[in-house]
Design a protein around this motif. Structure first.
Motif, PDB file in Angstrom:
ATOM      1  N   MET A  65       5.993   9.493   2.352  1.00 50.33           N
ATOM      2  CA  MET A  65       5.681   8.140   2.254  1.00 50.33           C
ATOM      3  C   MET A  65       5.502   6.717   3.169  1.00 50.33           C
ATOM      4  O   MET A  65       4.708   6.086   2.611  1.00 50.33           O
ATOM      5  CB  MET A  65       7.214   7.691   1.230  1.00 50.33           C
ATOM      6  N   ASP A  66       5.979   7.273   4.161  1.00 49.98           N
ATOM      7  CA  ASP A  66       5.834   5.735   5.717  1.00 49.98           C
ATOM      8  C   ASP A  66       4.055   6.593   5.270  1.00 49.98           C
ATOM      9  O   ASP A  66       3.537   5.389   5.703  1.00 49.98           O
ATOM     10  CB  ASP A  66       6.397   5.963   6.504  1.00 49.98           C
ATOM     11  N   ARG A  67       3.434   7.452   6.043  1.00 53.20           N
ATOM     12  CA  ARG A  67       2.585   8.022   6.270  1.00 53.20           C
ATOM     13  C   ARG A  67       1.120   7.758   5.089  1.00 53.20           C
ATOM     14  O   ARG A  67       0.402   7.276   5.746  1.00 53.20           O
ATOM     15  CB  ARG A  67       2.343   9.227   6.329  1.00 53.20           C
ATOM     16  N   GLU A  68       1.832   7.926   3.753  1.00 56.22           N
ATOM     17  CA  GLU A  68       0.664   8.120   2.444  1.00 56.22           C
ATOM     18  C   GLU A  68       0.941   6.106   1.413  1.00 56.22           C
ATOM     19  O   GLU A  68      -0.313   6.035   1.069  1.00 56.22           O
ATOM     20  CB  GLU A  68       0.405   9.206   1.676  1.00 56.22           C
ATOM     21  N   GLY A  69       2.109   6.177   1.615  1.00 59.20           N
ATOM     22  CA  GLY A  69       2.030   4.369   0.614  1.00 59.20           C
ATOM     23  C   GLY A  69       1.745   3.867   1.369  1.00 59.20           C
ATOM     24  O   GLY A  69       1.257   3.357   2.775  1.00 59.20           O
ATOM     25  N   ARG A  70       1.403   2.953   0.744  1.00 58.67           N
ATOM     26  CA  ARG A  70       0.970   1.467   1.140  1.00 58.67           C
ATOM     27  C   ARG A  70       1.426   0.512   0.423  1.00 58.67           C
ATOM     28  O   ARG A  70       1.702  -0.034  -0.100  1.00 58.67           O
ATOM     29  CB  ARG A  70      -0.220   1.086   0.354  1.00 58.67           C
ATOM     30  N   LEU A  71       2.043  -0.421   1.833  1.00 54.67           N
ATOM     31  CA  LEU A  71       2.751  -1.002   1.831  1.00 54.67           C
ATOM     32  C   LEU A  71       1.994  -2.672   1.068  1.00 54.67           C
ATOM     33  O   LEU A  71       1.277  -3.278   1.285  1.00 54.67           O
ATOM     34  CB  LEU A  71       3.591  -1.358   3.303  1.00 54.67           C
ATOM     35  N   PRO A  83      -5.575 -20.547 -11.799  1.00 53.61           N
ATOM     36  CA  PRO A  83      -5.058 -20.033 -10.739  1.00 53.61           C
ATOM     37  C   PRO A  83      -4.430 -18.389 -10.274  1.00 53.61           C
ATOM     38  O   PRO A  83      -3.340 -18.659 -11.147  1.00 53.61           O
ATOM     39  CB  PRO A  83      -5.215 -20.921  -9.479  1.00 53.61           C
ATOM     40  N   ARG A  84      -4.497 -18.152 -10.075  1.00 51.79           N
ATOM     41  CA  ARG A  84      -3.422 -16.555  -9.897  1.00 51.79           C
ATOM     42  C   ARG A  84      -2.900 -16.553  -8.915  1.00 51.79           C
ATOM     43  O   ARG A  84      -2.578 -17.542  -8.056  1.00 51.79           O
ATOM     44  CB  ARG A  84      -4.750 -15.455  -8.386  1.00 51.79           C
ATOM     45  N   PHE A  85      -1.579 -16.403  -8.682  1.00 48.45           N
ATOM     46  CA  PHE A  85      -0.406 -16.241  -8.569  1.00 48.45           C
ATOM     47  C   PHE A  85       0.296 -14.671  -7.917  1.00 48.45           C
ATOM     48  O   PHE A  85       0.055 -14.043  -8.125  1.00 48.45           O
ATOM     49  CB  PHE A  85       1.027 -16.487  -9.696  1.00 48.45           C
ATOM     50  N   MET A  86       0.537 -15.299  -6.741  1.00 47.89           N
ATOM     51  CA  MET A  86       1.416 -13.881  -5.939  1.00 47.89           C
ATOM     52  C   MET A  86       2.647 -13.994  -6.702  1.00 47.89           C
ATOM     53  O   MET A  86       3.393 -14.580  -5.777  1.00 47.89           O
ATOM     54  CB  MET A  86       1.461 -14.343  -5.034  1.00 47.89           C
ATOM     55  N   ILE A  87       3.330 -12.871  -6.487  1.00 45.76           N
ATOM     56  CA  ILE A  87       4.483 -12.622  -6.342  1.00 45.76           C
ATOM     57  C   ILE A  87       5.226 -12.135  -4.871  1.00 45.76           C
ATOM     58  O   ILE A  87       4.976 -10.933  -4.629  1.00 45.76           O
ATOM     59  CB  ILE A  87       4.444 -11.511  -7.573  1.00 45.76           C
ATOM     60  N   ASP A  88       5.630 -13.066  -4.549  1.00 46.12           N
ATOM     61  CA  ASP A  88       5.032 -12.628  -2.862  1.00 46.12           C
ATOM     62  C   ASP A  88       6.666 -12.006  -2.563  1.00 46.12           C
ATOM     63  O   ASP A  88       7.481 -13.576  -2.392  1.00 46.12           O
ATOM     64  CB  ASP A  88       4.552 -14.019  -2.293  1.00 46.12           C
ATOM     65  N   THR A  89       6.821 -10.947  -2.145  1.00 45.63           N
ATOM     66  CA  THR A  89       8.171 -11.202  -2.282  1.00 45.63           C
ATOM     67  C   THR A  89       8.760 -10.993  -0.740  1.00 45.63           C
ATOM     68  O   THR A  89       9.698 -10.694  -0.217  1.00 45.63           O
ATOM     69  CB  THR A  89       8.189  -9.214  -2.318  1.00 45.63           C
ATOM     70  N   ARG A  90       7.449 -10.270  -0.009  1.00 47.06           N
ATOM     71  CA  ARG A  90       7.544 -11.052   1.333  1.00 47.06           C
ATOM     72  C   ARG A  90       8.083 -11.768   1.979  1.00 47.06           C
ATOM     73  O   ARG A  90       8.575 -12.230   2.482  1.00 47.06           O
ATOM     74  CB  ARG A  90       6.324 -10.610   2.185  1.00 47.06           C
ATOM     75  N   LYS A  91       7.363 -13.506   1.507  1.00 49.67           N
ATOM     76  CA  LYS A  91       7.650 -14.819   1.805  1.00 49.67           C
ATOM     77  C   LYS A  91       8.941 -15.439   1.486  1.00 49.67           C
ATOM     78  O   LYS A  91       9.997 -15.729   2.151  1.00 49.67           O
ATOM     79  CB  LYS A  91       6.797 -15.663   0.988  1.00 49.67           C
ATOM     80  N   TYR A  92       9.749 -14.269  -0.251  1.00 49.05           N
ATOM     81  CA  TYR A  92      10.867 -15.508  -0.254  1.00 49.05           C
ATOM     82  C   TYR A  92      12.275 -14.002  -0.406  1.00 49.05           C
ATOM     83  O   TYR A  92      13.339 -14.430  -0.413  1.00 49.05           O
ATOM     84  CB  TYR A  92      10.636 -14.700  -1.921  1.00 49.05           C
ATOM     85  N   THR A  93      11.698 -12.908   0.367  1.00 47.28           N
ATOM     86  CA  THR A  93      13.068 -12.253   0.572  1.00 47.28           C
ATOM     87  C   THR A  93      13.067 -11.791   1.855  1.00 47.28           C
ATOM     88  O   THR A  93      13.291 -10.001   1.830  1.00 47.28           O
ATOM     89  CB  THR A  93      12.831 -10.922  -0.605  1.00 47.28           C
ATOM     90  N   GLY A  94      11.518 -10.837   2.760  1.00 46.10           N
ATOM     91  CA  GLY A  94      11.327 -10.568   3.932  1.00 46.10           C
ATOM     92  C   GLY A  94      11.091  -9.702   3.563  1.00 46.10           C
ATOM     93  O   GLY A  94      11.024  -8.565   4.586  1.00 46.10           O
ATOM     94  N   LYS A  95      10.854  -8.492   1.719  1.00 42.16           N
ATOM     95  CA  LYS A  95      10.451  -7.124   2.231  1.00 42.16           C
ATOM     96  C   LYS A  95       9.717  -6.627   1.241  1.00 42.16           C
ATOM     97  O   LYS A  95       9.303  -7.235   0.654  1.00 42.16           O
ATOM     98  CB  LYS A  95      11.825  -6.554   0.996  1.00 42.16           C
ATOM     99  N   PRO A  96       9.020  -6.016   1.693  1.00 38.43           N
ATOM    100  CA  PRO A  96       7.348  -5.471   1.213  1.00 38.43           C
ATOM    101  C   PRO A  96       8.165  -4.816   0.162  1.00 38.43           C
ATOM    102  O   PRO A  96       9.137  -4.032   0.074  1.00 38.43           O
ATOM    103  CB  PRO A  96       6.936  -5.159   2.122  1.00 38.43           C
ATOM    104  N   MET A  97       7.189  -4.110  -0.158  1.00 38.38           N
ATOM    105  CA  MET A  97       6.953  -3.082  -2.062  1.00 38.38           C
ATOM    106  C   MET A  97       6.244  -2.523  -1.631  1.00 38.38           C
ATOM    107  O   MET A  97       5.006  -2.018  -0.224  1.00 38.38           O
ATOM    108  CB  MET A  97       6.525  -3.800  -3.446  1.00 38.38           C
TER     109      MET A  97
END
Ligand code: RFL
Ligand code: PHB
Length: 389
Positions: A65-71, A83-97
């Motif tokens: 997963m860490d090799r082939e998945g994309r964060l 305008p486009r909206f970003m559900i910015d999980t990194r900014k608001y939770t510090g976590k990526p998907m």
């Protein structure tokens, strides 16, 4: 045969449960109705919550997963003429998907179970749980004309929405909640470089979604009529419709190509309560379905398995059934949170056939509010990245 936990269904829920139990010295047998090849051919989820990523790593399934998945730092919403909206999980939770396909997770799980000598019986017909409240539960199934009985301590119903497990719970003990939506998603897979973002598109022609599996594998969806047939959607029509539903700059950068898979899925919300009947515990789609808009289905299967594995480990190792007793309530709290989020995002992003102008205005205002309010943006981001276990 005898095992501690008989697991019905070799989807992500059943395989992951079997894997975690084995790491904790607990024996299980997985019974799957389909062939393994069929299970591995199904194309479904693609987006992992932060909690799913962490759990898979923790149980030794993170390497590929860490090799082939994309964060991703979240996903985008492109709205016609806005305008486009970003559900910015990194900014608001510090976590990526993570974009990493359910097919790949299932492959990883089969490989891990095989390496550990796990027992997975595929093409198991007519699987039936018995004696669930007697203290002596067992499961029967048929393979190549022979009926087999497996005695066990517990049964895990991980057999999806169309499985047998939920149906053995007496109707007067089971309460179900359901909502159908008046459309489906037509999905295609194509061997083309994906659009860089996972992008949900709201458009007056209907919803569309650009997603991905790997650097040369893209997944795209369009909202379609509930009773539509894939024969009505040759690739040319799919691409024409998909591109018409995204903003021009996005459409210009999408690389189109022949589809290698095409399917239609209806959208539905469904929750069954409780998720336990005697020695039977439901997990994943066997107990609940969410529309795919929030990318929650697989992630809920994983969080159910987190709670259920912890409970079974306590019960099998120490005879402590306290976690088993609260399993249904604990899992359902998280299920309802994801059900609400998936319903809300579905209502926000789709075109409904009998929408009134008032409802369209409400939807627009809801989207504008996401842009206008940091708190609204943060609320969506924390739900999208996944509520904590
Ligand atoms: P599964 O994967 O349905 O596995 C159940 C297994 O049980 C077997 N089975 C039986 N076996 C023995 N006896 C019986 N009587 C049986 N009846 C059934 C089945 O053959 C099968 O192998 O359930 P599980 O493990 O709970 O996993 C749930 C997920 O598969 C599902 O929630 C997700 O795929 C939903 N989903 C998504 N979830 C996400 O978290 N993120 C996403 O991005 C996402 N996208 C999606 C999705 C589902 C989709 N479709 C096709 C409904 C996109 C789509 C289009
Ligand atoms: C997918 O990649 O299949 C996918 C992504 C996001 C969703 C649903 C499905 O919300």
């Amino acid at each position: 045969m005898r095992t501690q936990v008989a697991i019905i269904g070799a989807g992500p829920a059943g395989l992951l449960l079997s894997h975690i139990l084995d790491r904790n010295g607990i024996d299980s047998i997985v019974l799957e109705r389909q062939t393994r090849a069929h299970v591995l051919e199904r194309i479904r989820a693609g987006v992992l919550e932060a909690g799913t990523i962490a759990l898979l790593r923790e149980v030794g399934l993170g390497e590929r997963m860490d090799r082939e998945g994309r964060l991703h730092d979240g996903s985008a919403i492109a709205w016609e003429d806005r305008p486009r909206f970003m559900i910015d999980t990194r900014k608001y939770t510090g976590k990526p998907m993570m974009a990493y396909g359910q097919t790949a997770i299932t492959e990883d799980l089969f490989a891990a179970r095989d390496a550990a000598g796990g027992k997975i019986i595929d093409e198991a017909a007519d699987v039936q749980p018995h004696e669930l409240t007697s203290g002596r539960p067992y499961v029967t199934y048929e393979k190549r004309g022979t009926r087999v009985r497996i005695d066990c301590d517990y049964v895990a119903g991980c057999d999806g929405y169309h499985g047998v497990s939920r149906t053995v719970i007496p109707a007067d003990l089971l309460k179900t909640y359901e909502k159908s939506y008046p459309f489906g998603w037509l999905g295609i897979m194509s061997q083309t470089p994906p659009y860089p973002d996972i992008c949900y598109c709201h458009h007056s022609r209907g919803f569309a979604l650009a997603s991905q599996r790997s650097p040369m594998l893209s997944r795209y969806y369009v909202q379609c009529d509930l009773h539509d047939k894939i024969e009505n959607w040759p690739d040319d029509r799919f691409w024409e419709e998909f591109l018409a539903r995204c903003p021009k700059d996005m459409a210009d950068s999408i690389v189109t190509g022949p589809s290698i898979e095409k399917s239609i899925a209806p959208l539905r919300s469904f929750v069954a309560e409780p998720m336990r009947y005697g020695a039977l515990f439901l997990a994943g789609d066997a107990a609940h379905i969410v529309p795919p808009t929030g990318a929650k289905g697989l992630n809920l299967a994983v969080s159910d398995v987190f709670y259920l594995s912890r409970a079974l480990i306590e019960a099998c190792r120490k005879g402590n059934t306290a976690y088993l007793d609260v399993y249904s309530d604990t899992a359902l709290r998280r299920v309802w949170g994801a059900a609400r989020m998936s319903w809300w995002l579905t209502m926000l992003l789709h075109r409904f056939p009998d929408d009134t102008p008032f409802e369209r205005k409400m939807r627009l205002n809801e989207f504008d509010y996401l842009h206008a309010s940091e708190r609204a943006a943060a609320s969506l981001a924390e739900q999208y990245v996944g509520l904590p276990y």
